[in-house]
Design a protein around this motif. Structure first.
Motif, short mmCIF file in Angstrom:
data_model
loop_
_atom_site.label_atom_id
_atom_site.label_comp_id
_atom_site.label_asym_id
_atom_site.label_seq_id
_atom_site.Cartn_x
_atom_site.Cartn_y
_atom_site.Cartn_z
N ASP A 103 31.97 41.28 13.07
CA ASP A 103 31.48 41.41 11.69
C ASP A 103 31.36 40.04 11.02
N ALA A 104 30.44 39.24 11.50
CA ALA A 104 30.22 37.90 10.98
C ALA A 104 28.72 37.61 11.03
N ALA A 105 28.32 36.47 10.49
CA ALA A 105 26.88 36.14 10.38
C ALA A 105 26.20 36.10 11.74
N VAL A 113 32.72 26.19 16.53
CA VAL A 113 33.07 27.29 15.63
C VAL A 113 32.45 28.58 16.14
N THR A 114 33.30 29.59 16.37
CA THR A 114 32.82 30.88 16.86
C THR A 114 32.20 31.71 15.75
N HIS A 115 32.79 31.67 14.56
CA HIS A 115 32.27 32.38 13.40
C HIS A 115 32.99 31.91 12.14
N ASN A 139 26.18 27.56 15.06
CA ASN A 139 24.77 27.94 14.95
C ASN A 139 24.38 27.96 13.47
N GLU A 140 23.09 28.02 13.20
CA GLU A 140 22.59 27.90 11.82
C GLU A 140 23.14 28.99 10.90
N ASN A 156 28.07 14.58 11.36
CA ASN A 156 29.03 15.50 11.98
C ASN A 156 28.63 16.96 11.86
N ARG A 157 27.46 17.22 11.34
CA ARG A 157 26.95 18.59 11.24
C ARG A 157 26.01 18.82 12.42
N ARG A 158 26.49 19.55 13.42
CA ARG A 158 25.71 19.78 14.64
C ARG A 158 25.35 21.27 14.74
N VAL A 159 24.09 21.54 14.97
CA VAL A 159 23.61 22.92 15.09
C VAL A 159 23.24 23.19 16.54
N PHE A 160 23.72 24.31 17.07
CA PHE A 160 23.31 24.74 18.40
C PHE A 160 22.58 26.06 18.30
N TYR A 161 21.90 26.42 19.37
CA TYR A 161 21.19 27.69 19.45
C TYR A 161 21.86 28.56 20.49
#
Length: 188
Positions: A178-180, A110-112, A135-136, A153-158
């Motif tokens: 304009d996103a998180a 997911v990009t944003h 990302n978080e 299935n919830r994967r977090v990258f940095y």
């Protein structure tokens, strides 16, 4: 390294058919599947007088625009989506047009969190048991919009730290939007 940067995909037709970069030859072919344009991106490393196959990617823009975005990135054994911003029915049909079975997906990047990038991310994850990578900050901004996602299935990258999805090395990098915490991806 072969680097395929998703943010630069629209520029691929402008690149020469074969370009030399640090002893790597990179070239692509354009194939059409029922109106979808796909690029097969290949690289060969020159080792002495022999050429050794390094990696081959298939890159297909399934949907692009304000109504929804989704891009397929794949190798012979790994199939991933970057974003899933249209209905699951349309994503499944788009993958089928390029001869990819949705049950073989190994991840959704997911990009944003904008809806034109995440519309069916949750549904695809639930139906096909596909991990979602974000990302978080993006997870926090989109989690309530996705529905129930299994913890596995919830994967977090940095950002700026690479990771692998099977044989595809993914390097996320921050981009302005304009996103998180929006990102683009390089694939090795």
């Amino acid at each position: 390294h072969l680097i395929l940067q998703l943010a630069l995909l629209p520029l691929l037709p402008l690149l020469p058919m074969c370009m030399l970069a640090y002893s790597w030859y990179i070239y692509y072919n354009i194939d059409c599947y029922n109106g979808l344009s796909c690029r097969s991106v290949n690289s060969k490393y020159i080792a002495g007088t022999q050429q050794e196959d390094a990696m081959s990617f298939k890159v297909c823009s399934l949907f692009s625009g304000s109504s929804g975005n989704s891009t397929y990135i794949g190798t012979d054994r790994t199939h991933i989506l970057v974003d899933a911003g249209v209905s699951m029915k349309n994503i499944v049909a788009g993958l089928s047009q390029i001869n990819v079975d949705s049950r073989d997906l190994k991840g959704i990047l997911v990009t944003h969190e904008h809806s034109d990038h995440i519309t069916s991310v949750g549904a695809i994850s639930r139906k096909f048991n596909v991990p979602i990578y974000a990302n978080e900050s993006t997870w926090q901004a989109m989690e309530s919009k996705l529905g129930r996602i299994d913890a596995v299935n919830r994967r977090v990258f940095y950002n700026d730290m690479d990771f692998y999805i099977q044989d595809i090395n993914v390097q996320p990098y921050q981009i302005p939007h304009d996103a998180a915490d929006p990102v683009g991806f390089s694939f090795f």
